[in-house]
Each structure stands twice: as C-alpha cells, then as structure tokens.
Write an enzyme that holds these catalytic residues in place. Structure first.
Site, mmCIF file in Angstrom:
data_model
loop_
_atom_site.group_PDB
_atom_site.id
_atom_site.type_symbol
_atom_site.label_atom_id
_atom_site.label_comp_id
_atom_site.label_asym_id
_atom_site.label_seq_id
_atom_site.Cartn_x
_atom_site.Cartn_y
_atom_site.Cartn_z
ATOM 1 N N ASP A 13 0.814 -1.223 0.000
ATOM 2 C CA ASP A 13 0.000 0.000 0.000
ATOM 3 C C ASP A 13 0.846 1.271 0.000
ATOM 4 O O ASP A 13 0.450 2.294 0.561
ATOM 5 C CB ASP A 13 -0.971 0.017 1.204
ATOM 6 C CG ASP A 13 -1.860 -1.205 1.228
ATOM 7 O OD1 ASP A 13 -2.260 -1.666 0.149
ATOM 8 O OD2 ASP A 13 -2.144 -1.711 2.330
ATOM 9 N N GLY A 15 1.515 2.941 -2.638
ATOM 10 C CA GLY A 15 1.120 3.795 -3.763
ATOM 11 C C GLY A 15 1.670 3.275 -5.079
ATOM 12 O O GLY A 15 1.849 4.029 -6.041
ATOM 13 N N LYS A 16 1.899 1.961 -5.130
ATOM 14 C CA LYS A 16 2.454 1.343 -6.354
ATOM 15 C C LYS A 16 1.537 1.578 -7.548
ATOM 16 O O LYS A 16 1.994 1.885 -8.646
ATOM 17 C CB LYS A 16 2.645 -0.175 -6.151
ATOM 18 C CG LYS A 16 3.634 -0.526 -5.059
ATOM 19 C CD LYS A 16 3.705 -2.025 -4.839
ATOM 20 C CE LYS A 16 2.448 -2.617 -4.250
ATOM 21 N NZ LYS A 16 2.114 -2.175 -2.900
ATOM 22 N N ASN A 38 -5.063 -10.436 -3.694
ATOM 23 C CA ASN A 38 -4.837 -9.847 -2.360
ATOM 24 C C ASN A 38 -4.374 -8.394 -2.517
ATOM 25 O O ASN A 38 -4.473 -7.607 -1.591
ATOM 26 C CB ASN A 38 -3.795 -10.661 -1.552
ATOM 27 C CG ASN A 38 -2.515 -10.952 -2.322
ATOM 28 O OD1 ASN A 38 -2.438 -10.782 -3.533
ATOM 29 N ND2 ASN A 38 -1.497 -11.423 -1.619
ATOM 30 N N GLY A 40 -4.490 -4.538 -3.698
ATOM 31 C CA GLY A 40 -5.530 -3.537 -3.934
ATOM 32 C C GLY A 40 -4.840 -2.260 -4.343
ATOM 33 O O GLY A 40 -4.099 -1.681 -3.562
ATOM 34 N N HIS A 41 -5.008 -1.864 -5.593
ATOM 35 C CA HIS A 41 -4.300 -0.695 -6.114
ATOM 36 C C HIS A 41 -5.322 0.354 -6.547
ATOM 37 O O HIS A 41 -6.171 0.078 -7.389
ATOM 38 C CB HIS A 41 -3.402 -1.106 -7.291
ATOM 39 C CG HIS A 41 -2.389 -2.156 -6.914
ATOM 40 N ND1 HIS A 41 -1.746 -2.942 -7.816
ATOM 41 C CD2 HIS A 41 -1.901 -2.537 -5.707
ATOM 42 C CE1 HIS A 41 -0.913 -3.771 -7.189
ATOM 43 N NE2 HIS A 41 -1.004 -3.542 -5.907
ATOM 44 N N THR A 42 -5.230 1.537 -5.956
ATOM 45 C CA THR A 42 -6.179 2.601 -6.279
ATOM 46 C C THR A 42 -5.520 3.636 -7.169
ATOM 47 O O THR A 42 -4.445 4.144 -6.847
ATOM 48 C CB THR A 42 -6.698 3.264 -4.981
ATOM 49 O OG1 THR A 42 -7.303 2.250 -4.184
ATOM 50 C CG2 THR A 42 -7.721 4.345 -5.275
ATOM 51 N N THR A 131 -5.760 -11.716 3.721
ATOM 52 C CA THR A 131 -6.896 -11.096 3.031
ATOM 53 C C THR A 131 -8.017 -12.124 2.828
ATOM 54 O O THR A 131 -9.079 -11.781 2.326
ATOM 55 C CB THR A 131 -6.467 -10.548 1.651
ATOM 56 O OG1 THR A 131 -5.919 -11.644 0.892
ATOM 57 C CG2 THR A 131 -5.434 -9.456 1.789
ATOM 58 N N GLN A 225 2.102 -6.103 -3.141
ATOM 59 C CA GLN A 225 2.557 -6.183 -1.750
ATOM 60 C C GLN A 225 3.826 -5.341 -1.533
ATOM 61 O O GLN A 225 4.060 -4.405 -2.274
ATOM 62 C CB GLN A 225 2.787 -7.650 -1.314
ATOM 63 C CG GLN A 225 1.513 -8.456 -1.134
ATOM 64 C CD GLN A 225 0.935 -8.990 -2.431
ATOM 65 O OE1 GLN A 225 1.616 -9.651 -3.196
ATOM 66 N NE2 GLN A 225 -0.331 -8.723 -2.689
ATOM 67 N N VAL A 301 -8.811 -4.001 -0.147
ATOM 68 C CA VAL A 301 -9.337 -5.349 -0.340
ATOM 69 C C VAL A 301 -10.295 -5.737 0.778
ATOM 70 O O VAL A 301 -11.381 -6.251 0.539
ATOM 71 C CB VAL A 301 -8.176 -6.373 -0.428
ATOM 72 C CG1 VAL A 301 -8.705 -7.792 -0.511
ATOM 73 C CG2 VAL A 301 -7.295 -6.063 -1.629
ATOM 74 N N LYS A 332 2.989 10.108 -0.749
ATOM 75 C CA LYS A 332 2.151 10.573 0.364
ATOM 76 C C LYS A 332 2.859 11.558 1.295
ATOM 77 O O LYS A 332 2.582 11.617 2.485
ATOM 78 C CB LYS A 332 1.572 9.376 1.127
ATOM 79 C CG LYS A 332 0.747 8.451 0.210
ATOM 80 C CD LYS A 332 -0.052 7.401 0.945
ATOM 81 C CE LYS A 332 -1.447 7.845 1.236
ATOM 82 N NZ LYS A 332 -2.378 6.735 1.547
ATOM 83 N N ASP A 334 2.397 14.588 1.338
ATOM 84 C CA ASP A 334 1.375 15.552 1.777
ATOM 85 C C ASP A 334 0.709 15.151 3.088
ATOM 86 O O ASP A 334 0.223 16.003 3.827
ATOM 87 C CB ASP A 334 0.304 15.706 0.679
ATOM 88 C CG ASP A 334 -0.278 14.359 0.256
ATOM 89 O OD1 ASP A 334 0.488 13.542 -0.307
ATOM 90 O OD2 ASP A 334 -1.474 14.118 0.507
ATOM 91 N N SER A 414 5.456 11.882 -4.927
ATOM 92 C CA SER A 414 4.013 11.962 -5.136
ATOM 93 C C SER A 414 3.367 12.781 -4.027
ATOM 94 O O SER A 414 3.673 12.599 -2.852
ATOM 95 C CB SER A 414 3.441 10.543 -5.153
ATOM 96 O OG SER A 414 2.036 10.581 -5.105
#
Ligand code: GDP
Ligand code: IMO
Ligand code: MG
Length: 431
Positions: A13, A15-16, A38, A40-42, A131, A225, A301, A332, A334, A414
């Site tokens: 998590d 930020g890949k 498993n 979860g990429h947003t 997960t 991961q 996920v 991240k 920020d 980023s």
C-alpha cells in the site's frame, strides 16, 4: 532504460498503483509477476477512481499490453468480474490488450475456504490477518505440484485428472478442519464454464516478452505487496506467500535477470501495515490516528484499518538492498503536512547495542526498540505540488535526510492520489 521493475519497499500500500499508472505512459508492456487479488491498487485520474486487484495498473492507459505472469496466482472468477467492472468504467480490455501466462496456477474456491478456516481456527499470536483470498493455499499447491494451471483448462481429461490430484490432498485437510468434502462435479463444471472466458487471454508470456524485449519494447514489471511481506525476507510468518522483491520479476514472467535495467522502490513517507505482525515504529496514539485519517489508511481489499507509524529508514534501507533498488518513488508526503515534529527510525536498540537492521529472530524483534531521529515538520501544504520549488524547505530537508538514511536517491515524488500530482526527478526509463 528499457525495462523497469516497480516493487513495494514497506508492508504494501505504498502507492504502487498510482506510480505504475503514471510510469506506464513510457512503457509498452505492463506485467504483474507475483501475488494475486490480495493486492488492492487505487488509481485516481481526473477525479475518476479505479480499483484494481489482479489486473496490472497499466490497463487504464489503453493501447498497452497488460500481462499476468506465471508468478501470479489467479482467481479466474474474480478476474472475469474485475474485467467487467473496469470495462464499465470505459477501459478497453480484450485478448489484444491482456495476456495471461499459460503456466499461471489458479486460485480455486477451496483455497479461499482453507485460508479463512485456518485464520478462524488460529489463536491470538498465530493469526496472520490474511486477506482471506486463498493466496497461501494456492501457492502451497503450486510448490506441492498439484495446481491447476491456466493451460489445463483447455483439455477436459487433463482438467479432471488435475482436479482429482488436488482433491486427494484437500479432502483430508478439510476433514481435519471440519469442512465438508469438495463437490467434485460442481468444481469441474465451474472450471469448464470459466475456461471459455479465460482461455482467449492465455498465451506463452515468456516467449512474447522475450521477443518484445528484443524488438526494443519497454517493459514495466509491476510488483504487488511490499518487501516486508516477502516470504523469505519479510517479517515471517506474518508475510504473504510469494517472493515480492525485485528478483521475482524475472522468474515471475520468464525473462532473465539481465533484462532488468532499473528497480524503482515505492516508499511511503511514513509506515503502514495491515494485518498482524511486528511493526517497530507503530503509533497507537494521536499521531498514528492522524496519519491514518489524513492518509485515508483503510485497506482496499478488506476495508480493514491500516496500522500507522513513523518512517522506518532502517527497514527501507534493508529492503532497498534486497531488491537492488536504483531509485525510489516517495509517496504521500502531503500526509505529513502540519506535523510539528517528525520522527524517523534509524536503527534498533537490542541488549544495549544499536543495530542498523531488523534481525529475523522473532524473539529479538520483540525486544528491539526503535532509535529515533527528530526533524522539524512544516505547516505549509504540499498537497498537489508538482515541482520541487513548490515544497516547503523543511519538506525538502525531510526528503533529503530520507535519501541519506536509506542510501538511495528519490526519482519520483508523489503529493496526492491524482495521477499528475507527481514530481519527476529522474526518469527510470531514461537511457
Ligand atoms: P498500492 O497497493 O501500493 O497500489 O497502494 P494503495 O492503492 O493500496 O494505497 C495507496 C493509497 O494512497 C491509494 O488510495 C492512493 O490513491 C493514495 N495515494 C497514492 N499516492 C498518494 C500521495 O502522494 N498522496 C496521497 N494523499 N495519497 C496518495
Ligand atoms: P498491495 O499490492 C498490504 C498482507 C495481509 C496479511 C499478509 C498475508 O495492495 O500493496 P495474504 O492474503 O497475502 O496471504 O495475506 O499480507 N497483504 C497486504 N498488505 N498490501 C497488500 O497488497 C497486501 N497483500 C497482502 O494483510 O497481513
Ligand atoms: Mg494496496
């Protein structure tokens, strides 16, 4: 550089997804090489949000070849649903734009059932906090030489034999856990039905990638991961069941390690972890809550709240070494806006000695206490910054100190979930 591997350098998590999407503009092929749904990429592109699990994060760009390599474990039912969902968002996915390696092992419903039954039966201290998607059991079957692989879907006799081989192992295991035996006919029928939807995407990924590489095409290898969840180098046994570090990119698709030119480690400006296991810099106070709230730290996920803590430079230096990271994408930043003071872990104290790495023995890990360095924070906003000059002086100092401590330069920075809120320092694809 022709071929770039992206790996998470913490507990996932980082930020890949955002960075892979951003970089995919420069690539011809985007290939997943380990893990499964498993992940979860947003991705956020012009306010539109895309959530991906099994599909490579390059699919959203269009006009690229997305690849699911043999190092992945694939739930074909989940993939078909994910494709349908992403298509509804206007993304084109077809056998021309997505290829699945024929030697990819499948995740079956029995793997998820086993994963969840074990977690339910586990006592405090042994629960992993998976997960629940069957990742561990599917990889166990792969190494146990009883997987059903994508290519097996093409022939009914082979499929039946493979199912029987798997059930020979699973039925006694299920009995021990109080789960009813597998309904063989139903499983076979379900596999035959899904085969029609999966087989059009199946192909010899190793061959295509080697040919494309020789033709000068650029490949972006997308890790899921993070290195601290790696089956060998992570915080075992609180890890996932695959190799996550950059070396896996080669075996997970079938190219040689000499084809990898650049390894980009994705590093979050603080630390998070979802699931059980050691986390030396975890914050159980107001600062931890603040990181979680500002960073929207909830699992994509499972929806679980992610544990949050200070940046751990000792661990990231370690993961940059095991993956041979060339440069990092620092994400991240920020989220740290407004903290009066920031802490960075630079090592661990154990029995009066200071270690610059986390030892593997669980008993040592439990007794390690982080050694912190403090830095002044900044009150200005860095959110959405697109140039170094937009960053407050103390934010620049923080980034520079991180570079020194992890012994690795920042290539990308980023400053928000949006694709274009990204500062380019060094282009990983530049020759
Ligand atoms: P991944 O699993 O490594 O792809 O990361 P996730 O997508 O699970 O989690 C990262 C989250 O942070 C996502 O919701 C992203 O949209 C978001 N994100 C990525 N980069 C940044 C950033 O620089 N700033 C902020 N505030 N959010 C970011
Ligand atoms: P992305 O790609 C964060 C964690 C689980 C659990 C452990 C084992 O989004 O960064 P598993 O289901 O793999 O057997 O669970 O690994 N985990 C992740 N944590 N991000 C992920 O993926 C993860 N994938 C697995 O929470 O602790
Ligand atoms: Mg994630």
């Amino acid at each position: 550089m022709a071929n770039v591997v992206v790996v998470g350098a913490q507990w996932g998590d980082e930020g890949k997804g955002k960075i892979v999407d951003w970089l995919s503009e420069r690539a011809d092929i985007i290939a997943r090489f380990q893990g499964g749904h498993n992940a979860g990429h947003t991705l956020v592109i012009n306010n539109q949000v895309y959530k991906l699990n099994a599909l490579p994060s390059g699919v959203v760009r269009g006009g690229k070849l997305s690849v699911i390599g043999n190092g992945v474990v694939l739930d074909p039912w989940h993939l078909v649903n994910e494709i349908a969902k992403i298509r509804e968002q206007g993304v084109d996915i077809s056998p021309e734009t997505l290829m699945i390696a024929e030697n990819t092992p499948l995740i079956l419903p029995i793997h998820g059932e086993l994963d969840r039954a074990r977690e339910e039966a586990a006592s405090k201290g042994t629960k992993i906090g998976t997960t629940g998607r069957g990742i561990g059991p599917a990889y166990e079957d792969k190494v146990g030489r009883r997987s059903i692989r994508v290519a097996d879907l093409a022939d009914e006799a082979t499929l039946e034999a493979r199912v029987d081989r798997a059930l020979q192992h699973h039925d006694p295991l299920r009995k021990g856990l109080g789960i009813e035996p597998v309904d063989r006919e139903r499983l076979l029928n379900d596999l035959k039905a899904i085969a029609k939807e999966i087989l059009p995407y199946a192909g010899p990924v190793w061959k295509v990638l080697n040919e494309q590489r020789k033709a000068g095409k650029r490949i972006l290898f997308e890790g899921a991961q993070g290195a601290l969840l790696d089956i060998d180098f992570g915080t075992y046994p609180f890890v996932t069941s695959s190799n996550v570090i950059a070396g896996q990119a080669a075996t997970g698709v079938g190219i040689g390690p000499t084809s990898i030119d650049y390894v980009l480690g994705i590093v979050k400006a603080y630390t998070t972890r979802v699931g059980e296991g050691p986390f030396p810099t975890e914050l159980l106070d107001e600062d931890g809550n603040r990181l979680g709230t500002r960073g929207h730290e909830f699992g994509t996920v499972t929806g679980r709240k992610r544990r949050c803590g200070w940046f751990d430079a000792a661990l990231v230096r370690q993961t940059c070494a095991t993956s041979g990271v060339t440069g990092i994408a620092f994400t991240k930043l920020d989220v740290l806006d407004g903290f009066e003071t920031l802490k960075i872990c630079v090592g661990y104290e154990l029995d009066g000695e200071v270690l610059d790495y986390l030892p593997f023995a669980a008993e040592d890990q439990a007794r390690c206490t982080p050694v912190y360095e403090e830095m002044p924070g900044w009150s200005e906003s860095t959110e959405g910054a697109r140039s170094w000059n937009d960053l407050p002086a103390n934010a620049v100092k923080y980034v520079k100190r991180v570079e020194e401590l992890i012994d690795c330069p920042v290539a990308l920075l980023s400053t928000s979930p949006e694709r274009d809120d990204t500062i380019l320092v060094t282009d990983p694809f530049a020759d």
